[in-house]
Design a protein around this motif. Structure first.
Motif, PDB file in Angstrom:
ATOM      1  N   ASP A  41      46.948  34.403  45.779  1.00  0.00           N
ATOM      2  CA  ASP A  41      46.142  32.972  45.767  1.00  0.00           C
ATOM      3  C   ASP A  41      44.845  33.243  46.348  1.00  0.00           C
ATOM      4  N   PHE A  42      43.787  33.020  45.893  1.00  0.00           N
ATOM      5  CA  PHE A  42      42.620  33.123  46.646  1.00  0.00           C
ATOM      6  C   PHE A  42      41.624  32.176  46.252  1.00  0.00           C
ATOM      7  N   THR A  43      40.598  31.958  46.961  1.00  0.00           N
ATOM      8  CA  THR A  43      39.688  30.800  47.146  1.00  0.00           C
ATOM      9  C   THR A  43      38.293  31.407  47.225  1.00  0.00           C
ATOM     10  N   VAL A  44      37.259  31.002  46.327  1.00  0.00           N
ATOM     11  CA  VAL A  44      35.906  31.516  46.416  1.00  0.00           C
ATOM     12  C   VAL A  44      35.159  30.170  46.720  1.00  0.00           C
ATOM     13  N   LEU A  45      34.761  30.310  48.070  1.00  0.00           N
ATOM     14  CA  LEU A  45      33.775  29.317  48.491  1.00  0.00           C
ATOM     15  C   LEU A  45      32.207  29.803  48.254  1.00  0.00           C
ATOM     16  N   HIS A  46      31.412  28.954  47.685  1.00  0.00           N
ATOM     17  CA  HIS A  46      30.069  29.266  47.322  1.00  0.00           C
ATOM     18  C   HIS A  46      29.048  28.207  47.533  1.00  0.00           C
ATOM     19  N   THR A  47      27.567  29.006  48.028  1.00  0.00           N
ATOM     20  CA  THR A  47      26.516  28.057  48.070  1.00  0.00           C
ATOM     21  C   THR A  47      25.403  28.759  47.634  1.00  0.00           C
ATOM     22  N   ASN A  48      24.281  28.172  47.143  1.00  0.00           N
ATOM     23  CA  ASN A  48      23.001  28.909  46.622  1.00  0.00           C
ATOM     24  C   ASN A  48      21.844  28.074  46.915  1.00  0.00           C
ATOM     25  N   LYS A  84      43.795  33.936  50.473  1.00  0.00           N
ATOM     26  CA  LYS A  84      42.616  34.691  51.006  1.00  0.00           C
ATOM     27  C   LYS A  84      41.463  33.799  50.671  1.00  0.00           C
ATOM     28  N   VAL A  85      40.321  33.981  51.388  1.00  0.00           N
ATOM     29  CA  VAL A  85      39.081  33.455  51.077  1.00  0.00           C
ATOM     30  C   VAL A  85      37.559  34.240  51.060  1.00  0.00           C
ATOM     31  N   LEU A  86      36.919  34.264  49.983  1.00  0.00           N
ATOM     32  CA  LEU A  86      35.791  34.936  49.816  1.00  0.00           C
ATOM     33  C   LEU A  86      34.680  33.873  49.964  1.00  0.00           C
ATOM     34  N   LEU A  87      33.722  34.015  50.830  1.00  0.00           N
ATOM     35  CA  LEU A  87      32.580  33.325  50.998  1.00  0.00           C
ATOM     36  C   LEU A  87      30.962  33.742  50.590  1.00  0.00           C
ATOM     37  N   LEU A  88      30.539  33.205  49.365  1.00  0.00           N
ATOM     38  CA  LEU A  88      29.644  33.794  48.723  1.00  0.00           C
ATOM     39  C   LEU A  88      28.305  33.075  48.663  1.00  0.00           C
ATOM     40  N   SER A  89      27.231  33.645  48.715  1.00  0.00           N
ATOM     41  CA  SER A  89      25.891  33.008  48.665  1.00  0.00           C
ATOM     42  C   SER A  89      25.078  33.553  47.631  1.00  0.00           C
ATOM     43  N   ALA A  90      24.640  32.748  46.360  1.00  0.00           N
ATOM     44  CA  ALA A  90      23.852  33.145  45.310  1.00  0.00           C
ATOM     45  C   ALA A  90      22.230  33.307  45.560  1.00  0.00           C
ATOM     46  N   GLY A  91      21.753  33.357  46.597  1.00  0.00           N
ATOM     47  CA  GLY A  91      20.498  33.768  46.960  1.00  0.00           C
ATOM     48  C   GLY A  91      19.568  32.388  47.353  1.00  0.00           C
ATOM     49  N   TYR A 117      29.686  34.608  55.941  1.00  0.00           N
ATOM     50  CA  TYR A 117      29.761  35.001  54.598  1.00  0.00           C
ATOM     51  C   TYR A 117      30.026  36.305  54.202  1.00  0.00           C
ATOM     52  N   ASP A 118      30.459  36.829  53.189  1.00  0.00           N
ATOM     53  CA  ASP A 118      31.107  37.924  52.474  1.00  0.00           C
ATOM     54  C   ASP A 118      29.820  38.796  51.958  1.00  0.00           C
ATOM     55  N   ALA A 119      28.860  37.921  51.450  1.00  0.00           N
ATOM     56  CA  ALA A 119      27.855  38.938  50.563  1.00  0.00           C
ATOM     57  C   ALA A 119      26.810  37.843  50.155  1.00  0.00           C
ATOM     58  N   MET A 120      25.671  38.134  49.840  1.00  0.00           N
ATOM     59  CA  MET A 120      24.628  37.391  48.956  1.00  0.00           C
ATOM     60  C   MET A 120      24.102  38.279  48.253  1.00  0.00           C
ATOM     61  N   THR A 121      23.602  37.605  47.041  1.00  0.00           N
ATOM     62  CA  THR A 121      22.719  38.188  46.226  1.00  0.00           C
ATOM     63  C   THR A 121      21.187  38.009  46.523  1.00  0.00           C
ATOM     64  N   LEU A 122      20.406  38.690  45.930  1.00  0.00           N
ATOM     65  CA  LEU A 122      18.766  38.433  46.232  1.00  0.00           C
ATOM     66  C   LEU A 122      18.581  37.505  45.102  1.00  0.00           C
ATOM     67  N   GLY A 123      17.751  36.472  45.725  1.00  0.00           N
ATOM     68  CA  GLY A 123      16.922  35.236  45.087  1.00  0.00           C
ATOM     69  C   GLY A 123      15.597  35.745  44.699  1.00  0.00           C
ATOM     70  N   ASN A 124      14.850  35.231  43.811  1.00  0.00           N
ATOM     71  CA  ASN A 124      13.431  35.407  43.825  1.00  0.00           C
ATOM     72  C   ASN A 124      12.631  35.283  45.061  1.00  0.00           C
ATOM     73  N   HIS A 125      13.040  34.056  45.794  1.00  0.00           N
ATOM     74  CA  HIS A 125      12.212  33.519  46.951  1.00  0.00           C
ATOM     75  C   HIS A 125      12.378  34.583  48.299  1.00  0.00           C
ATOM     76  N   VAL A 284      29.330  22.676  49.317  1.00  0.00           N
ATOM     77  CA  VAL A 284      30.052  23.734  49.286  1.00  0.00           C
ATOM     78  C   VAL A 284      31.100  23.660  48.122  1.00  0.00           C
ATOM     79  N   GLY A 285      30.736  24.640  47.107  1.00  0.00           N
ATOM     80  CA  GLY A 285      31.698  24.915  46.031  1.00  0.00           C
ATOM     81  C   GLY A 285      32.872  25.568  46.424  1.00  0.00           C
ATOM     82  N   ARG A 286      34.249  25.048  46.000  1.00  0.00           N
ATOM     83  CA  ARG A 286      35.448  25.628  46.165  1.00  0.00           C
ATOM     84  C   ARG A 286      36.097  25.676  44.864  1.00  0.00           C
ATOM     85  N   ALA A 287      36.529  26.914  44.464  1.00  0.00           N
ATOM     86  CA  ALA A 287      37.400  27.363  43.407  1.00  0.00           C
ATOM     87  C   ALA A 287      38.524  28.107  44.049  1.00  0.00           C
TER      88      ALA A 287
END
Length: 549
Positions: A41-48, A84-91, A117-125, A284-287
């Protein structure tokens, strides 16, 4: 549990067991195979698309302090049940709020560190500043910056880490970062002159099989800043998440950003869950997922499993709606209020306070508000576009001026205008420039930029111009109320971003007459407002028939 639900669950588990047991005969060669069906069981939390929104707004909405409380609650809930939880940012952490912009987004990264946060990807800004600023931001962060498609031109080496490995109860999860290749055209060309943005979908075609085959990832998450375009209709934008899901097998989840969509349910393509949580930390997105697997491997160390989403929602961070109470408008939470975390408040308040004295100084005034809504400035002539272009035209002593709609980030309020208001409209620090062209050259240039389709950041806003387009052909061009003469020399005011080919405009900064005034667009706008206040909104309203496309 009702009998019907029990039978449904039993049937699901039986089906999964049959699928997994039938995967590969080679698994028998593994020394210690297990036939027991397991579940993670794991949950992905995300913002962008945070865009500098580290502090609550004037209505008490959003902010990283409340986000911290919400995420801590979810973590505790999930972990108490063995998940378990992963927290991610989409940049796109950078650019949008002056308090953040003038401090190079330092408070945003401080807040993200505290939230965990566990990781973020690079956005154009992230590339709105010189590369050395971004590399300094990477040092501030306690989590990796990911992008598998950004390379140094000279060495052909990746600029950032391409992917991250996370193990959750022994299940191997690979998180792959991807950044829109449109970045090259969306930022100041000087800031990205040494790097190359490869096609994100092509990059994924290379990396995803490598993660699955060579690195033996059980689950692959693409953490992207390439945009969600329904049915893969991306128009003039580079291909986005839907194209990625359709064309690249093996991606289980896409956590996305860039297009700033409010996906209240996942878009599922090619068995890939595509997620996005709008913008600014509003939600905050919760999946919540279950990963069913047999804890045995084939001869090459691969494990078979089935991923199933069991719950998804966007959780508002103190978002409110206006209501009339006793004849007065008040702002009421749409869900139960989330308290702000005191530790985050204490850490971020000095950054917030530091900027206030400068930002709240009065610049001028305006009788009626000018809208700068994204869908307007990128689709039709607007008063705010005319105002900004007029300011640049005056500073450059030009005959006409043009600004790209994508560079207009918000409007101006009625009443007092502050330094902060000005910086919110034009946060990028673009230099105001001018170039001289003969009438026949100017016509070709205007034809090229005026034919850019609505919704694009390259949609052109003009000052002192009347024009008519018939499809992609320019049939009328008047400057100052007079038709353009083919051999007469005209001066065009334009920002350095657009002149350098930003938003896929023609490059004109190599013209021998090109001059950089040395003033940023925000400084020019500030000076214009001071000089001409009180401003009248009606003076800048586009007149019907002036710009016909």
């Amino acid at each position: 549990m009702p009998a019907s639900r029990f039978r449904s669950l039993s049937l699901l588990l039986l089906t999964i067991t049959v699928v997994l047991l039938g995967c590969s005969a080679e698994s028998a060669r593994v020394p210690t195979p297990s036939s027991e069906l397991k579940v993670l069981d794991f949950t992905v939390l995300h913002t962008n698309d945070n865009h500098g929104k580290f502090w609550r707004n004037r209505h008490g909405e959003m902010g990283m302090a409340a986000r911290k409380t919400l995420i801590d609650r979810i973590r505790s809930e999930v972990e108490a049940e063995g998940g378990k939880v992963l927290l991610l940012s989409a940049g796109d952490i950078n650019t949008g709020v002056p308090e953040s912009d003038i401090q190079q987004a330092k408070p945003d990264f401080v807040g993200m560190n505290m939230i965990g946060y566990d990781a973020m990807t690079l956005g154009n800004h992230e590339f709105d500043n010189p590369l050395n600023v971004l590399l300094e931001q990477e040092k501030w962060a306690n989590f990796p910056f990911l992008s598998a498609n950004i390379y140094y031109k000279a060495s052909e080496q990746l600029v950032f880490k391409p992917w991250l490995r996370k193990e959750l109860d022994g299940v191997r999860i690979g998180i792959l970062g991807l950044t829109t290749e449109d970045t090259q055209a969306l930022v100041n060309s000087d800031y990205v002159s040494d790097i190359l943005f490869m096609n994100a979908v092509d990059a994924a075609r290379t990396w995803v099989p490598e993660l699955k085959r060579d690195n033996k990832m059980d689950i692959v998450i693409a953490l992207t800043h390439i945009g969600h375009y329904p049915n893969a209709r991306h128009g003039e934008n580079a291909p986005g998440d839907v194209t990625l899901a359709k064309e690249v097998d093996g991606i289980d989840i896409i956590v996305g950003g860039h297009s700033q969509n409010k996906l209240e349910r996942p878009d599922i393509k090619n068995s890939t869950y595509i997620l996005q949580a709008w913008e600014w930390g509003k939600y905050v997105g919760r999946a919540d997922f279950k990963y069913y697997y047999m804890d045995n491997f084939d001869g090459k160390g691969h494990r078979k499993g089935v991923l199933k989403m069991v719950n998804y929602r966007l959780i508002p961070v103190n978002l409110k709606r206006p209501e009339i109470v006793n004849g007065r408008q008040v702002w009421v939470n749409i869900e139960k209020e989330i308290p702000e975390d005191q530790g985050v408040l204490d850490a971020l308040k000095p950054y917030h306070d530091k900027a206030q004295d400068m930002l709240m100084k009065k610049v001028g005034s305006l009788d009626k508000a000018l809208s700068g809504e994204r869908n307007l400035v990128r689709s039709e002539p607007t008063a705010i576009g005319n105002l900004l272009a007029s300011a640049q035209r005056e500073k450059a002593g030009a005959d006409l001026a043009v600004v790209n709609g994508g560079g207009i980030r918000t409007g101006l309020p009625a009443g007092e205008i502050t330094e902060k208001d000005v910086l919110k409209v034009q946060p990028f620090g673009n230099m105001v420039c001018y170039v001289e062209m003969k009438g026949h050259e100017l016509k070709r240039y205007i034809e090229d930029i005026a034919s850019i389709q609505p919704v694009s950041g390259g949609f052109a806003q003009f000052a002192n111009v009347k024009l008519t387009m018939n499809g992609d052909k320019l049939t009328r061009l008047d400057i100052g109320g007079k038709p353009v003469q083919k051999d007469k020399v005209y001066r065009l005011a334009i920002n350095e971003f657009s002149a350098g080919g930003g938003d896929k405009w023609p490059v004109i900064d190599n013209n021998p007459t090109f001059v950089n005034t040395g003033y940023t667009d925000a400084v020019v706008l500030r000076g214009y407002i001071k000089k001409h206040s009180p401003l009248k909104a009606s003076d800048y309203q586009p007149r019907k028939g002036d710009i016909v496309r």
